[in-house]
Design a protein around this motif. Structure first.
Motif, short mmCIF file in Angstrom:
data_model
loop_
_atom_site.label_atom_id
_atom_site.label_comp_id
_atom_site.label_asym_id
_atom_site.label_seq_id
_atom_site.Cartn_x
_atom_site.Cartn_y
_atom_site.Cartn_z
N ASP A 103 0.80 -1.22 0.00
CA ASP A 103 0.00 0.00 0.00
C ASP A 103 0.84 1.27 0.00
O ASP A 103 0.45 2.27 -0.62
CB ASP A 103 -0.93 0.04 1.21
CG ASP A 103 -2.06 -0.97 1.13
OD1 ASP A 103 -2.28 -1.56 0.05
OD2 ASP A 103 -2.72 -1.18 2.17
N ASP A 108 3.20 3.66 -8.10
CA ASP A 108 2.16 3.13 -8.98
C ASP A 108 2.82 2.36 -10.11
O ASP A 108 3.80 2.80 -10.69
CB ASP A 108 1.31 4.28 -9.56
CG ASP A 108 0.44 4.94 -8.52
OD1 ASP A 108 0.22 4.32 -7.45
OD2 ASP A 108 -0.03 6.06 -8.76
N MET A 109 2.29 1.21 -10.40
CA MET A 109 2.74 0.35 -11.49
C MET A 109 4.13 -0.27 -11.25
O MET A 109 4.68 -0.88 -12.15
CB MET A 109 2.71 1.10 -12.84
CG MET A 109 1.35 1.70 -13.18
SD MET A 109 -0.01 0.50 -13.13
CE MET A 109 0.41 -0.54 -14.50
#
Length: 155
Positions: A103, A108-109
């Motif tokens: 988390d 991102d990605m």
């Protein structure tokens, strides 16, 4: 070098837990045991840890009842490290750390390993803290109360 202070006699379960398994090498060794590693060389190769540090951590984890040693399952002269019931009880802790890391510690990605249900081959559900009546709880729904002696097996 700073001498480590023991938290074993602390009145806080979190402090005592950290005393038992709180350094990163110990948690990574336990993680690798959940992934099927059982031998000294497997832990060392997978972690890139020095023999001395690994030997110290494994000895401590055995002393604390997290692992036990036994003869190698293939009949060779090697010894294997096997998680005890106490050690297996750390599985939700490792999953919680993994999910927190997913988390908050990856862009991102950005690729990372995933924990999946071995039978269904789908991602493991998110861990959720539940009240005794089944309601989901967040941190602000709980409080720590002093001097409670719980029944065995009740948190």
């Amino acid at each position: 070098m700073v001498k480590r202070v023991s938290l074993w006699n602390a009145g806080c379960p979190v402090a005592r837990s950290l005393d038992a398994i709180g350094d990163w090498w110990s948690l990574l060794i336990i993680r690798d045991a959940f992934d099927g590693k059982r031998r000294f060389g497997e832990f060392q190769l997978g972690l890139g840890i020095s023999r001395g540090v690994l030997a110290t951590r494994l000895r401590d984890l055995v002393k604390r009842g997290i692992f036990e040693t036994g003869p190698a399952s293939d009949g060779t002269a090697y010894r294997e490290y096997v998680l005890t019931a106490k050690g297996c009880g750390l599985f939700p802790v490792i999953v919680a750390l993994r999910q927190w890391g997913e988390d908050f510690l990856f862009a991102d990605m950005e690729g990372h390993s995933s924990l999946v249900d071995r039978e269904k081959r789908v991602p493991v559900a998110r861990l959720v803290v539940h009240a005794a009546d089944g309601r989901s709880l967040d941190w602000h729904d709980t409080e720590v109360t002093p001097d409670r002696v719980p029944a065995r097996g009740v948190a």
